[in-house]
Design an enzyme around this catalytic site. Structure first.
Site, mmCIF file in Angstrom:
data_model
loop_
_atom_site.group_PDB
_atom_site.id
_atom_site.type_symbol
_atom_site.label_atom_id
_atom_site.label_comp_id
_atom_site.label_asym_id
_atom_site.label_seq_id
_atom_site.Cartn_x
_atom_site.Cartn_y
_atom_site.Cartn_z
ATOM 1 N N CYS A 91 0.835 -1.214 0.000
ATOM 2 C CA CYS A 91 0.000 0.000 0.000
ATOM 3 C C CYS A 91 0.869 1.264 0.000
ATOM 4 C CB CYS A 91 -0.901 -0.065 1.238
ATOM 5 S SG CYS A 91 -1.545 1.494 1.814
ATOM 6 N N CYS B 262 0.185 3.835 2.788
ATOM 7 C CA CYS B 262 0.687 3.313 4.081
ATOM 8 C C CYS B 262 2.146 3.709 4.277
ATOM 9 C CB CYS B 262 0.567 1.791 4.131
ATOM 10 S SG CYS B 262 -1.122 1.182 4.029
#
Length: 99
Positions: free
Chosen positions: A24, A27
């Site tokens: 991600c 993230c």
């Protein structure tokens, strides 16, 4: 001794849980923000990271549908949650309001 997730989130100290995944992009952008927040708030808060791919049942239990999802717990109760990137100053304000 390894503490269970339930033990960790049941503390009186606020615990910010970062549900993330290695694949991600946002993230990865959130990680340094969380470090700055932790540096600023110090021992007033605990920050833990949970990899949703390795902890699918935990992610499902807390209905994490997207990453990153931040969830703030205090005394075992969910006090706040938000998915996506959160600016550092906004995050600090939210966390301070739950100390």
């Amino acid at each position: 001794m390894k503490h269970s997730f339930k033990d960790i989130i049941s503390s009186e100290k606020p615990v910010l849980v970062d549900f993330y995944a290695d694949w991600c992009g946002p993230c990865k952008m959130l990680a340094p923000i969380l470090k700055e927040v932790k540096d600023e708030l110090g021992d007033a808060i605990r920050v833990i990271k949970i990899d949703v791919d390795k902890n699918e049942s935990l992610a499902a239990k807390f209905q994490v549908r997207g990453v990153p999802t931040l969830v703030l717990f205090k005394n075992g109760e969910q006090k706040w949650r938000q998915s996506g990137l959160v600016p550092k100053n906004e995050l600090v304000q939210i966390l301070q309001s739950h100390q």
